[in-house]
Design a protein around this motif. Sequence first.
Motif, mmCIF file in Angstrom:
data_model
loop_
_atom_site.group_PDB
_atom_site.id
_atom_site.type_symbol
_atom_site.label_atom_id
_atom_site.label_comp_id
_atom_site.label_asym_id
_atom_site.label_seq_id
_atom_site.Cartn_x
_atom_site.Cartn_y
_atom_site.Cartn_z
ATOM 1 N N GLU A 174 0.818 -1.222 0.000
ATOM 2 C CA GLU A 174 0.000 0.000 0.000
ATOM 3 C C GLU A 174 0.854 1.275 0.000
ATOM 4 N N GLU A 175 2.073 1.170 0.506
ATOM 5 C CA GLU A 175 2.939 2.345 0.625
ATOM 6 C C GLU A 175 3.709 2.637 -0.665
ATOM 7 N N SER A 176 3.701 1.705 -1.599
ATOM 8 C CA SER A 176 4.506 1.888 -2.809
ATOM 9 C C SER A 176 3.819 2.841 -3.785
ATOM 10 N N PHE A 177 4.637 3.476 -4.607
ATOM 11 C CA PHE A 177 4.131 4.408 -5.618
ATOM 12 C C PHE A 177 5.210 4.579 -6.669
ATOM 13 N N PHE A 178 4.855 5.216 -7.764
ATOM 14 C CA PHE A 178 5.896 5.710 -8.657
ATOM 15 C C PHE A 178 5.599 7.171 -8.913
ATOM 16 N N GLU A 179 6.663 7.943 -8.975
ATOM 17 C CA GLU A 179 6.523 9.395 -8.958
ATOM 18 C C GLU A 179 7.478 10.023 -9.964
ATOM 19 N N PHE A 180 6.978 11.065 -10.630
ATOM 20 C CA PHE A 180 7.796 11.897 -11.505
ATOM 21 C C PHE A 180 7.888 13.266 -10.853
ATOM 22 N N LYS A 181 9.109 13.736 -10.619
ATOM 23 C CA LYS A 181 9.296 15.060 -10.024
ATOM 24 C C LYS A 181 10.219 15.858 -10.932
ATOM 25 N N ILE A 182 9.830 17.087 -11.190
ATOM 26 C CA ILE A 182 10.647 17.980 -12.024
ATOM 27 C C ILE A 182 11.337 18.990 -11.121
ATOM 28 N N GLU A 183 12.657 19.085 -11.258
ATOM 29 C CA GLU A 183 13.420 20.090 -10.515
ATOM 30 C C GLU A 183 14.256 20.883 -11.515
ATOM 31 N N ILE A 184 14.342 22.159 -11.279
ATOM 32 C CA ILE A 184 15.151 23.037 -12.118
ATOM 33 C C ILE A 184 16.366 23.480 -11.313
ATOM 34 N N ASP A 185 17.556 23.253 -11.868
ATOM 35 C CA ASP A 185 18.789 23.659 -11.192
ATOM 36 C C ASP A 185 18.881 25.184 -11.227
ATOM 37 N N ALA A 186 19.004 25.796 -10.068
ATOM 38 C CA ALA A 186 19.027 27.258 -9.964
ATOM 39 C C ALA A 186 20.222 27.873 -10.683
ATOM 40 N N LEU A 187 21.341 27.157 -10.733
ATOM 41 C CA LEU A 187 22.545 27.681 -11.365
ATOM 42 C C LEU A 187 22.540 27.494 -12.870
ATOM 43 N N THR A 188 22.246 26.274 -13.316
ATOM 44 C CA THR A 188 22.369 25.948 -14.745
ATOM 45 C C THR A 188 21.041 26.024 -15.489
ATOM 46 N N ASN A 189 19.943 26.100 -14.751
ATOM 47 C CA ASN A 189 18.600 26.095 -15.325
ATOM 48 C C ASN A 189 18.270 24.765 -16.008
ATOM 49 N N ASP A 190 19.062 23.717 -15.754
ATOM 50 C CA ASP A 190 18.802 22.399 -16.316
ATOM 51 C C ASP A 190 17.570 21.794 -15.656
ATOM 52 N N LEU A 191 16.783 21.091 -16.457
ATOM 53 C CA LEU A 191 15.613 20.402 -15.934
ATOM 54 C C LEU A 191 16.002 18.970 -15.599
ATOM 55 N N SER A 192 15.764 18.575 -14.370
ATOM 56 C CA SER A 192 15.997 17.189 -13.963
ATOM 57 C C SER A 192 14.654 16.520 -13.726
ATOM 58 N N LEU A 193 14.504 15.337 -14.297
ATOM 59 C CA LEU A 193 13.340 14.507 -14.027
ATOM 60 C C LEU A 193 13.788 13.453 -13.030
ATOM 61 N N ILE A 194 13.180 13.471 -11.852
ATOM 62 C CA ILE A 194 13.535 12.519 -10.807
ATOM 63 C C ILE A 194 12.397 11.516 -10.684
ATOM 64 N N ILE A 195 12.735 10.256 -10.884
ATOM 65 C CA ILE A 195 11.748 9.187 -10.806
ATOM 66 C C ILE A 195 11.977 8.410 -9.523
#
Length: 124
Positions: A74-95
């Motif tokens: 019941e505790e398991s999930f899958f998640e997509f999180k988007i983070e933007i690096d403040a220095l490089t402005n690169d988009l990271s997709l964290i799964i």
Amino acid sequence: MKKFELEYVLQASTKVVFDRLSSASGLSEWFADDVNQKGNIYKFLWDGAEQEAELLTKKDNRLIRFHWLDSEDEESFFEFKIEIDALTNDLSLIITDFADEDEIDESIELWDSQISELKHVLGI
């Protein structure tokens, strides 16, 4: 079940990436052969097999979390999180995902393959 996280850097806009992660039409472009949505339930189809997931959390352009309905954990999930690096402005997709200890390597390979398809769809 063991939790693991993967990070992929994508050269694309947040909105374009989020649409591919959160809409049935976007997910069907790279994640599954077809995706149907009714309310908070998403039905994913692969080669005739189907699996349903419930949308648990959605924060526009930042986060989307699903729980497989057939999962015994019941505790398991899958998640997509988007983070933007403040220095490089690169988009990271964290799964974030869960797998049995002996299936983690296989799950990582599957995500690598899926993200490769996502990059192809995004033209990067």
